[in-house]
Structures are given as C-alpha cells and as structure tokens.
Design an enzyme around this catalytic site. Sequence first.
Site, short mmCIF file in Angstrom:
data_model
loop_
_atom_site.label_atom_id
_atom_site.label_comp_id
_atom_site.label_asym_id
_atom_site.label_seq_id
_atom_site.Cartn_x
_atom_site.Cartn_y
_atom_site.Cartn_z
CG ASP A 113 29.47 30.08 42.87
OD1 ASP A 113 29.23 30.48 41.71
OD2 ASP A 113 29.63 30.86 43.84
CB SER A 114 26.48 28.58 38.02
OG SER A 114 27.53 27.94 37.34
CE LYS B 135 34.08 32.82 38.44
NZ LYS B 135 33.02 33.25 39.36
CD GLU C 203 30.56 35.62 43.05
OE1 GLU C 203 29.79 36.33 43.75
OE2 GLU C 203 30.17 34.62 42.44
CD GLU D 82 27.37 36.99 36.50
OE1 GLU D 82 28.37 36.48 37.05
OE2 GLU D 82 26.22 36.51 36.56
#
Length: 275
Positions: A54-55, A122, A124, A191
């Site tokens: 989603d970056s 993925k 978060e 991260e």
Amino acid sequence: MYAGSTETRSPPITVPMLRQFKQEGRRISALTAYDASFARLADDADVDVILVGDSLGMVVHGKRSTLAVTVDDIVYHGRAVARGSRRALRIADMPYASYPDPRTAFTHAARLIAEGECAMVKLEGAGPVIESIRYLVEREVPVCAHLGLTPQSVLRLGGYKVQGRGEAAASALRDAARAAQDAGAELLVLECVPSAVAAAVRSDLEIPVIGIGAGAQCDGQILVCYDVIGISAGRRPRFVKNFLSGRDAVIDAFRQYVAEVRAGEFPAAEHEYAQ
Ligand code: KIV
C-alpha cells in the site's frame, strides 16, 4: 515496455518454501512492485517475494500516507504485477480499514487472492488483528503479519517513528510476534525497530522475519522498489540504500540488492537503528 518472455531459472516460490529458507539459513530478498515492468525486473533479478504494497499510495499516487489506498487499488496493481512475474511469491497488502473484523477481512482478502492474483495477504498490527489472522488462515488464506512501525497507524503514532525501543515496548513486540505466529501467520514483516529487538523476535519465531529498517539479523529484507533505485521523493529514511548508484540499469541495481541481502551485506550498520 518489456519485451518477450524470459525462461524461468528456478521453480516458483511457494508459501512452504519460506519456512524452508529460514531453516536452511538462506536469506529471503523481497521488493515491492506495482506494475508489470518492475515486477518483471524484480523477477529477473531473482527476488523471492514481491509485495504489492500500500506504499503505492505514496510512491505511485503521491499521497502523504498509505491511508487512502483501497482494495480495488491493490487488486488493480496486483493484476499488473502478476502479468510481469512468474517466480516470485506475490503478497498483497490489505489496505487501511479493510480488516476491521475477521469476516470483512476474509471478504477483502479473498478478492486480493482471487482477483489480485496474490498468494498471501499482509495485515498490519496485533491486538484484534490477531483474530483476523486466525480467521483467514483457517479459511486457506496465507497471511503475512506486519509489526513494528505500521504505517497505517500513522495518525495514532503521530509520524513514522522507530518502534520497540525500551524494555516494555520490546517485550510487547515479541509477544505480538509470537501471537501472530500462533494464529497461523507464515511470515512477519518487521519495520523500523532496533536491530537487537528484531534479532530477538527472529530467534523467538519459526516463521521467517523480513526486516525493513530492522537490521541484518532478520531472515530476509524488503525495500520499496523506488527506494532501491533512488527515485522516491522526500526525506530518505536511514534504512534505504540506492543500489543504482554507480550502475547503468535498474536490473543491475535489483541484482545487486538480491546479492547483498543473500550475502548478509545489506543492511550495513549505517542502515540500522540502535536500542
Ligand atoms: O507497503 C509497503 O511497501 C510495505 C513495506 C513493508 C515495504 O508494507
């Protein structure tokens, strides 16, 4: 435009192979990609994992955060990436607010797998997210957990800051990582955490830990593809390295990245965060 097809050098990466790589001590190289051309270059450079991250909201759409990215966006870019890649395992990011509860998470994850042509999703965070991880895994959706700095938490965190500093935060992070593994996650992205904390998480878990700003002792590394070739706008985070510097072609930069990850040469001390 990329031209023609390239022969496959080795068989496609599957979900079970990720754990096998960790057991064998073979470091996993991962990059983001958002289109067929970059996916093809990453695949040709022998990158193991491609994340449709989603970056893309920031590096492709030019937004200040990832929060506006939608499931439709990831499906759209996932399809393009699938056309460019053959060997790498493709992971789709579940966007902000697309997994508020397990059932909604499943509805969106199923789209990312079926329409976005990815093999894993993925998510978060921990806390309530752990139940969604369990729900997805029980329904045949492979899951990658993402802990440490979770960019979808930027409003609560007040910026993109190193996480897991101090004993209490490090211990909470280790607990969350174990909970994600116990819920069935097959991979963990960690991260922006101090290297020592990442090393502890890595040794706690049987599943591979892929670091970004988490030091050299992870089981693998991931970077945003534009960062690897030095074309991302704005301030460059400490953990980023421009692999295109001194080279003529993007494919050479990607190959160098893979080689340095596999050899344990990247990240170097200058890319790491201290406790
Ligand atoms: O969206 C993204 O690019 C990520 C990072 C871990 C690379 O989640």
